[in-house]
Design a protein around this motif. Structure first.
Motif, PDB file in Angstrom:
ATOM      1  N   CYS A   4       0.849  -1.209   0.000  1.00 16.23           N
ATOM      2  CA  CYS A   4       0.000   0.000   0.000  1.00 16.23           C
ATOM      3  C   CYS A   4       0.876   1.247   0.000  1.00 16.23           C
ATOM      4  O   CYS A   4       0.633   2.195  -0.757  1.00 16.23           O
ATOM      5  N   ASP A   5       1.900   1.241   0.860  1.00 13.17           N
ATOM      6  CA  ASP A   5       2.801   2.404   0.961  1.00 13.17           C
ATOM      7  C   ASP A   5       3.481   2.679  -0.379  1.00 13.17           C
ATOM      8  O   ASP A   5       3.562   3.833  -0.832  1.00 13.17           O
ATOM      9  N   LEU A   6       3.998   1.628  -1.018  1.00 12.41           N
ATOM     10  CA  LEU A   6       4.750   1.813  -2.260  1.00 12.41           C
ATOM     11  C   LEU A   6       3.839   2.277  -3.399  1.00 12.41           C
ATOM     12  O   LEU A   6       4.210   3.138  -4.192  1.00 12.41           O
ATOM     13  N   ILE A   7       2.642   1.717  -3.464  1.00 15.47           N
ATOM     14  CA  ILE A   7       1.705   2.126  -4.529  1.00 15.47           C
ATOM     15  C   ILE A   7       1.367   3.614  -4.375  1.00 15.47           C
ATOM     16  O   ILE A   7       1.427   4.375  -5.340  1.00 15.47           O
ATOM     17  N   LEU A   8       1.032   4.028  -3.159  1.00 11.99           N
ATOM     18  CA  LEU A   8       0.687   5.433  -2.926  1.00 11.99           C
ATOM     19  C   LEU A   8       1.861   6.364  -3.242  1.00 11.99           C
ATOM     20  O   LEU A   8       1.680   7.433  -3.838  1.00 11.99           O
ATOM     21  N   THR A   9       3.059   5.941  -2.849  1.00  6.34           N
ATOM     22  CA  THR A   9       4.254   6.771  -3.075  1.00  6.34           C
ATOM     23  C   THR A   9       4.532   6.926  -4.568  1.00  6.34           C
ATOM     24  O   THR A   9       4.773   8.039  -5.052  1.00  6.34           O
ATOM     25  N   VAL A  10       4.496   5.812  -5.295  1.00  6.81           N
ATOM     26  CA  VAL A  10       4.782   5.846  -6.732  1.00  6.81           C
ATOM     27  C   VAL A  10       3.692   6.621  -7.479  1.00  6.81           C
ATOM     28  O   VAL A  10       3.964   7.406  -8.388  1.00  6.81           O
TER      29      VAL A  10
END
Ligand SMILES: [Zn+2]
Ligand SMILES: [Zn+2]
Length: 368
Positions: free
Chosen positions: A228-234
């Motif tokens: 979730c963190d990586l998707i939101l960041t990207v």
């Protein structure tokens, strides 16, 4: 007085399972009941004597290394309540389906349907939930994934803290500090305790590696807070790029919206926008010819894979457990007569122990 038997998860990265007994009242609980991932999976040494002596089971979250041995526990005769957050319970259906279909499982498939899950609602956060006169608990969010919680368990006159898997600085999920600070026993996630990592540096390296808009990139993730963190960041960093998600992952993001109290302020809106955005699509085949960034563990062709979990590429390492600094921060708010660091591989455990100041332990308690 409380005693503990570690059935798995100490000096290893997997099969987390802790058996705790309050000696004066003979109250016995189990904290998590996981397997060691791999081929084959390794189960904790659960016996009928253990399974039939437990009064309650508490689950921190639904990753396999915390819940995978529950069917074996039931097969050995455990019929009691299995406490977990509502958000965790909402994810348990597909997991039970996998348990039923597992070949070479050390339990009978019918055991899966005898599991007695007892979810607690978001409204009970911080309240004492009474199970018996000698057993009650409180919980708070632990930031590791949707539904993940820590526990304070009161057994007779004693109390313990169990962190479950914990992330102190998730982009997506809340982490709350426990209101109580002094315990007879604290069992603390130190999964990345052998190193100091910088989330900012990992993000910078990752985003730099994704720079070419004409290429296909793959970020290998499963259902997790990290995903979730990586998707939101990207998504935020590259406003012109297509993002492709494993369908179960997209579903998972959508499930997060049902548990807004589990999310940081403003994150519900960000996730809602992301899910409604036309540049987010689902991965439908193993042939991915459209340039973009793919979030999946599937084997896809013609991909440049960003190795976020490889020891050979520490620059991309993205933590999903406390590192040494996080463990020290946790110990600033928690003191215990007996302190157990779990979820660390032996090398990380040794490094961690060398760094933790001995005065953080009360009453001459021991590291285990
Ligand atoms: Zn986990
Ligand atoms: Zn874990």
């Amino acid at each position: 007085m409380i005693s503990m038997q570690i059935l798995g998860g100490f000096q290893e990265y997997g099969k987390n399972c802790f058996l705790i007994e309050h000696l004066e009242t003979s109250t016995r609980i189990m904290l998590d009941c996981g397997v060691q991932n791999g081929q084959p999976e390794v189960y904790p040494p659960l016996t009928p004597e253990i399974a039939q002596s437990v009064d309650a089971v508490f689950l921190s979250h639904v990753h396999n290394d915390h819940v995978g041995a529950l069917p074996l526990l039931a097969d050995n005769g455990y019929e009691g309540e299995i406490w977990l957050s509502e958000a965790s319970y909402a994810q348990i259906g597909p997991i039970q389906q996998r348990w039923r279909q597992k070949s070479a499982a050390p339990y009978q498939a019918a055991a899966v349907d005898t599991l007695n899950f007892t979810p607690f609602s978001p409204a009970t956060k911080g309240q004492k939930i009474h199970i018996t006169n000698d057993l009650s608990f409180e919980w708070g969010h632990s930031g590791h994934m949707l539904g993940s919680v820590w526990y304070i368990v009161h057994l007779g006159d004693a109390s313990l803290f169990y962190s479950g898997d914990m992330v102190l600085d998730s982009v997506t999920f809340q982490t709350e500090a426990p209101a109580q600070s002094s315990f007879q026993l604290a069992i603390i996630d130190s999964g990345h305790g052998g190193q100091v990592t910088s989330r900012q540096k990992s993000e910078q390296a990752l985003l730099k590696a994704l720079e070419n808009p004409d290429r296909c990139y793959q970020i290998p993730v499963s259902l997790s807070g990290k995903a979730c963190d990586l998707i939101l960041t990207v998504y935020k960093r590259f406003p012109d790029r297509q993002l492709f998600l494993e369908p179960a992952l997209r579903e998972h993001l959508s499930d997060c919206l049902s548990y807004a109290a589990n999310l940081h302020t403003g994150m519900k809106e960000q996730l809602t926008n992301l899910l409604a955005d036309g540049r987010i699509a689902c991965i439908t085949s193993n042939q991915a010819s459209v340039s973009g960034i793919y979030f999946t563990n599937r084997r896809l062709e013609d991909m440049k894979i960003i190795p976020i979990d490889s020891p050979a590429h520490p620059e991309f390492f993205y933590k999903a457990h406390p590192d040494l600094k996080d463990v020290e921060k946790l110990l600033g708010g928690i003191q215990a007569e007996q302190l157990v660091f779990f979820h660390s591989r032996p090398k990380d455990f040794t490094k961690l122990i060398a760094h933790i100041p001995k005065e953080l332990i009360l009453n001459g308690g021991v590291y285990q």
